[in-house]
Write an enzyme that holds these catalytic residues in place. Structure first.
Site, mmCIF file in Angstrom:
data_model
loop_
_atom_site.group_PDB
_atom_site.id
_atom_site.type_symbol
_atom_site.label_atom_id
_atom_site.label_comp_id
_atom_site.label_asym_id
_atom_site.label_seq_id
_atom_site.Cartn_x
_atom_site.Cartn_y
_atom_site.Cartn_z
ATOM 1 N N PRO A 155 0.800 -1.229 0.000
ATOM 2 C CA PRO A 155 0.000 0.000 0.000
ATOM 3 C C PRO A 155 0.830 1.276 0.000
ATOM 4 C CG PRO A 155 -0.966 -1.601 1.483
ATOM 5 C CD PRO A 155 0.346 -2.179 1.032
ATOM 6 N N GLU A 172 1.240 0.649 6.181
ATOM 7 C CA GLU A 172 0.522 1.475 7.155
ATOM 8 C C GLU A 172 0.488 2.956 6.800
ATOM 9 O OE1 GLU A 172 0.209 2.275 11.984
ATOM 10 O OE2 GLU A 172 1.749 0.923 11.199
ATOM 11 N N LYS A 226 -2.345 -2.505 14.654
ATOM 12 C CA LYS A 226 -1.919 -3.228 15.854
ATOM 13 C C LYS A 226 -2.613 -4.580 15.840
ATOM 14 C CE LYS A 226 1.219 -1.365 18.243
ATOM 15 N NZ LYS A 226 2.365 -1.856 17.490
#
Length: 428
Positions: free
Chosen positions: A195, A213, A231
């Site tokens: 990503p 992230e 997480k």
């Protein structure tokens, strides 16, 4: 496309998988303005200069953001690197189009830059996958040192010092004499863009990232802020049934949900520093995102920026990312400093300034930092895990192995026997 400019100083590739939040990829080279150095007080002060506008790419090192909590620490990477690109190719994965973008002080300069960017398409090549560029992947400390560090954090949590801390372990090595960091990037991204994948070279430093992230996305026009902290992790399985069961187990895990929720609360607090009162909300909680080697538990926190808030203000209010520090954030950074050597670029942020004062910033996990000395490139990379009250040291160690696996293969192929070689540096 990026293969045509990978060897150039200033070469940049920000490649997305085209998934949620990853609509755009960017390729550029030949920045016309560069800043590399330390920042004494306000880390993002240089960004307040209007000259660093759209087309600026930056890298803020983790240690620079943690300095207020940790005091003086050896500097292993510049606090802040900035480069401004007058010419850029931007790929829109949603509309399946590419834009040649030119910026300049005059219309003719901007047009010339756009023409230059368009010319890169004609020079694009299809790269071959290079051989593994490194011979060894050397751990800076042995497994027991990491287990001991995890146990120390669990004890400090039990004593009421904090709730969670993200503790990392590190590996390093050198590339072969003729190898280049761009080889690592090509191997890492081949057939499966992440990503927030990235390659960036400025002088004798380079960065290769396979990050999944998002740290921050900021729409400067409608003032929306978005953060997507990660997480919770499970390794993927080649068996589809087992793989689905692992994802379901992660989503149902009370430990992982609690760990995720702590960071969601932290990010709500961080975003509130730059958002309108009452606008911060949790848009999505405990969603599963699946990547080639892992499943992750991801939540989405949003807000609306106060009038006048700039990307520099937003970064200053939230950096370093909460998902790789812990809770409470200030105390977690102290604990990290007690147990780890400096992190450098890892778990800092790579960001791009966009039109209308927008911003996209990633968290630099799954990332290797490179430095060239005497004509040869050395590398350093880390992987961490969020430690909470019921963390098991061996399970957290195993999680770091899963997280580093793709980058390890990109560097040394399947030479897993190299991983356990131990260097002299370790936890303290």
């Amino acid at each position: 496309m990026a293969a045509g400019i990978g060897a150039a100083d200033g070469g940049l590739a920000l490649l997305s998988d085209g998934g949620p939040g990853g609509r755009w990829s960017h390729v550029a080279t030949a920045p016309d303005r560069i800043h590399v150095g330390a920042v004494e007080a306000d880390l993002f002060a240089p960004l307040r200069d209007p000259a660093w506008g759209a087309g600026t790419v930056g890298l803020a090192a983790y240690d620079a953001g943690a300095r207020a909590a940790t005091g003086d620490r050896p500097q292993v990477w510049p606090d802040l690197i900035l480069a401004r690109y007058p010419a850029m190719l931007s790929f829109d994965h949603l509309q399946r189009r590419v834009c040649a973008i030119g910026r300049g002080a005059t219309a003719s300069q901007a047009e010339a830059a756009a023409v230059r960017a368009a010319g890169w398409l004609a020079a694009a090549i299809t790269p071959e996958t290079p051989a593994a560029p490194a011979e060894a992947f050397v751990a800076e400390a042995d497994d027991q040192a990491y287990r001991d560090a995890v146990a120390a954090v669990v004890a400090r949590i039990a004593a009421g010092e904090l709730f969670q801390a993200n503790i990392a372990r590190a590996w390093g090595g050198e590339l072969k004499p003729q190898a280049d960091p761009f080889d690592v990037f090509l191997r890492l991204q081949q057939g499966r863009a992440s990503p927030y994948g990235a390659f960036w070279r400025i002088g004798d430093r380079a960065l290769v990232s396979n990050s999944p992230e998002l740290f921050l996305a900021f729409d400067g026009e409608d003032r929306r802020i978005e953060a997507r902290p990660i997480k919770g992790t499970r390794a993927r399985s080649a068996d589809p049934v087992e793989d689905a069961a692992l994802a379901a187990e992660l989503q149902a895990s009370a430990k992982d949900r609690a760990e995720n929720l702590m960071i969601v609360d932290l990010m709500r607090n961080d975003l509130a520093r730059a958002s309108r009162v009452g606008s911060v909300a949790v848009e999505r909680l405990f969603a599963i995102e699946s990547h080639p080697t892992v499943h992750h538990l991801v939540s989405t926190v949003v807000g609306r920026a106060e009038p006048g808030v700039t990307p520099a203000d937003l970064l200053a209010a939230t950096f370093p990312p909460g998902s790789i520090t812990g809770a409470p954030k200030h105390q977690a950074m102290k604990v990290i400093a007690d147990l780890e050597p400096p992190r450098g670029a890892w778990c800092g942020s790579l960001f791009i300034l966009e039109e209308d004062r927008g911003l996209t910033a990633s968290v630099l996990i799954r990332t290797a930092a490179f430095e060239r000395r005497g004509g040869r490139w050395s590398f350093r990379t880390l992987a961490g895990a969020g430690i909470v009250a019921d963390s098991d040291p061996q399970a957290e160690l195993a999680e770091t192995e899963v997280k580093i696996s793709a980058l390890k293969r990109a560097l040394v192929g399947q030479q897993s026997e190299q991983v356990m070689t131990v260097a002299s540096r370790g936890f303290r």
